[in-house]
Design a protein around this motif. Structure first.
Motif, short mmCIF file in Angstrom:
data_model
loop_
_atom_site.label_atom_id
_atom_site.label_comp_id
_atom_site.label_asym_id
_atom_site.label_seq_id
_atom_site.Cartn_x
_atom_site.Cartn_y
_atom_site.Cartn_z
N CYS A 53 -46.98 13.87 -20.09
CA CYS A 53 -46.02 14.19 -19.04
C CYS A 53 -46.55 13.93 -17.63
O CYS A 53 -45.84 14.17 -16.65
CB CYS A 53 -45.58 15.65 -19.15
N LEU A 63 -43.49 11.03 -19.16
CA LEU A 63 -42.27 11.35 -19.88
C LEU A 63 -41.30 12.14 -19.03
O LEU A 63 -41.69 13.02 -18.25
CB LEU A 63 -42.59 12.15 -21.14
N THR A 64 -40.02 11.83 -19.16
CA THR A 64 -38.99 12.65 -18.55
C THR A 64 -38.92 13.98 -19.30
O THR A 64 -39.51 14.14 -20.37
CB THR A 64 -37.62 11.96 -18.61
N MET A 65 -38.15 14.92 -18.78
CA MET A 65 -38.04 16.21 -19.45
C MET A 65 -37.40 16.06 -20.82
O MET A 65 -37.83 16.68 -21.79
CB MET A 65 -37.22 17.18 -18.59
N GLU A 67 -37.45 13.42 -22.77
CA GLU A 67 -38.44 12.79 -23.65
C GLU A 67 -39.54 13.78 -24.04
O GLU A 67 -40.00 13.81 -25.18
CB GLU A 67 -39.06 11.58 -22.94
N GLU A 68 -39.93 14.62 -23.08
CA GLU A 68 -40.99 15.60 -23.35
C GLU A 68 -40.57 16.59 -24.42
O GLU A 68 -41.35 16.90 -25.32
CB GLU A 68 -41.36 16.35 -22.07
N ASN A 90 -50.40 19.00 -19.94
CA ASN A 90 -49.07 18.45 -19.73
C ASN A 90 -48.13 19.42 -19.05
O ASN A 90 -47.04 19.03 -18.62
CB ASN A 90 -48.47 18.03 -21.07
N GLY A 91 -48.53 20.68 -18.98
CA GLY A 91 -47.64 21.70 -18.45
C GLY A 91 -48.26 22.51 -17.34
O GLY A 91 -48.60 21.99 -16.28
N THR A 95 -48.89 21.00 -13.69
CA THR A 95 -47.60 20.85 -13.01
C THR A 95 -47.67 21.26 -11.55
O THR A 95 -47.02 20.64 -10.69
CB THR A 95 -46.51 21.65 -13.74
N LYS A 242 -40.26 24.48 -16.17
CA LYS A 242 -40.57 23.35 -17.03
C LYS A 242 -41.25 23.82 -18.32
O LYS A 242 -40.92 23.37 -19.42
CB LYS A 242 -41.48 22.37 -16.29
N HIS A 246 -40.44 23.49 -22.55
CA HIS A 246 -41.44 22.94 -23.46
C HIS A 246 -41.69 23.91 -24.62
O HIS A 246 -41.70 23.50 -25.79
CB HIS A 246 -42.74 22.67 -22.70
N ASP A 308 -33.57 16.58 -15.54
CA ASP A 308 -33.82 15.18 -15.19
C ASP A 308 -32.82 14.68 -14.15
O ASP A 308 -33.14 13.79 -13.36
CB ASP A 308 -33.73 14.30 -16.45
#
Length: 384
Positions: A53, A63-65, A67-68, A90-91, A95, A242, A246, A308
């Protein structure tokens, strides 16, 4: 938003195959040793999982949200420890830097997070500040070109392995609200930063947490995220919006795995001369689980698409996190019930998932905190 369906399909297929062929066979080993084998972590780095991400300009896949969350569902189909190993990079461990960091901070840390050279960790929770994050007590006092941090953070995921910590601290000692909180990047090995012993948990073996202690820890002022005081709490909340989507996706993947295991067992296990899958009360539990998983997927993808598109998704993220994690707990309970006595035995693995997924309803904001957030957002729409 899916940028290229073909490219995404290749990625999801690659993750699914890796989960099936490499991670699932090692679940019991991780549960027994409380460690993920180094060779598996290296394979995860090679696949680019640590940078799924993170922005492409810093070595990630960007990755977009939407896609994530689809990737997170695939990763959720195995022991949560594997996802946790890459999750903070990734988070929540990255972030804050991605959203609010300076160009210099991004260049210094994001490429190494994307490659897996560094493990990121997020330090918000304290012994007396968890759900009430705005009441945190860790302080950061300016002293020349540094800030001096003092305080203790608790239950910090990946802290034993972390190379950097995103730390929330109070830069205005007299301030009592969120506006007094700032965010810092603190590197492992900084004098004054020490770690407590690794926590013994109900489940999620292989995913480590511990206390992170700051005792007159001197952090360069250049490590203040965004080089701006008083916006750390806002950074944390944006990070959690976000992160909640996830976790909702991971919980959904775990529920899909448990349901698949339960269906397989129900078709093989015989009682009264036929597979238990033929009994309607068993079918009812399977059907309820499938319907709730489908509902969870729909919520998560809808919220991800909205994010997104640039919409504010605080309420939607909390709805998805609350529903998906509670749903996952119900599926886990039904799966154990379908397994019967075997479900209580460690040999079958379902009792491990039962313990592992219980945490989903607690971290990234408890179910009760999600209810408060949802109600607050709902009332705001009527008062505005």
């Amino acid at each position: 938003m899916i940028r290229s369906q073909e490219t995404l399909n290749l990625l999801l297929d690659s993750i699914a195959r890796f989960v099936r062929e490499r991670l699932v066979p090692n679940e019991e080993l991780v549960a027994e040793t409380d460690q993920i084998p180094a060779a598996l972590l290296d394979e995860m780095r090679e696949l680019g999982l640590f940078g799924l991400c993170l922005p492409e300009e810093y070595g990630g896949l960007g990755l977009t949200m939407e896609e994530e969350v689809l990737a997170a569902i695939e990763l959720g189909r195995t022991s949560p420890a594997f996802r946790s190993a890459i999750g903070s990079n990734n988070g929540i461990g990255s972030t804050g830097i991605v959203l609010d960091g300076t160009p210099e901070q991004k260049e210094r840390y994001l490429p190494r997070l994307a490659s897996g050279e560094l493990i990121g960790s997020f330090c918000l929770t304290e012994p007396e500040a968890g759900s009430d994050a705005a009441s945190l007590r860790t302080t950061a006092v300016r002293d020349g070109d540094h800030y001096v941090l003092n305080g203790t953070k608790r239950f910090i995921t990946n802290a034993p392995e972390a190379g950097i910590f995103t730390v929330m601290a109070r830069t205005d000692p007299a301030g009592k609200g969120a506006d007094a909180i700032s965010a810092f990047v603190v590197e492992a090995g900084t004098p004054g930063l020490t770690l407590g012993k690794i926590d013994r948990k109900m489940g999620q073996k292989g995913a480590h947490t511990c206390d992170v202690i700051f005792d007159n820890c001197r952090v360069p002022a250049a490590n203040l995220i965004g080089e701006k005081e008083g916006v750390g709490f806002k950074t944390a909340m944006k990070t959690l919006d976000k992160g909640r989507l996830h976790i909702a996706a991971v919980a959904t993947g775990a529920a899909e795995r448990m349901l698949a295991d339960a269906v397989r067992y129900a078709t093989e296990r015989k009682q009264f001369g036929k597979p238990i899958a033929e009994f309607q009360l068993i079918q009812a539990m399977l059907a309820d689980s499938q319907a709730e998983i489908y509902a969870s997927r729909c919520m998560i993808v809808d919220a991800a698409r909205r994010r997104d598109a640039g919409e504010r998704v605080t309420s939607e993220a909390s709805c998805a996190k609350m529903f998906a994690t509670e749903m996952c707990g119900r599926v886990a309970d039904r799966a154990v019930q379908i397994f019967g006595g075997a479900g209580y035995m460690s040999d079958y693995g379902i009792e491990r998932f039962y313990r592992d997924v219980r945490l989903f309803r607690i971290y990234e904001g408890t179910t009760q905190i999600q209810q408060i957030v949802i109600a607050r957002e709902l009332l705001r729409t009527f008062s505005g």
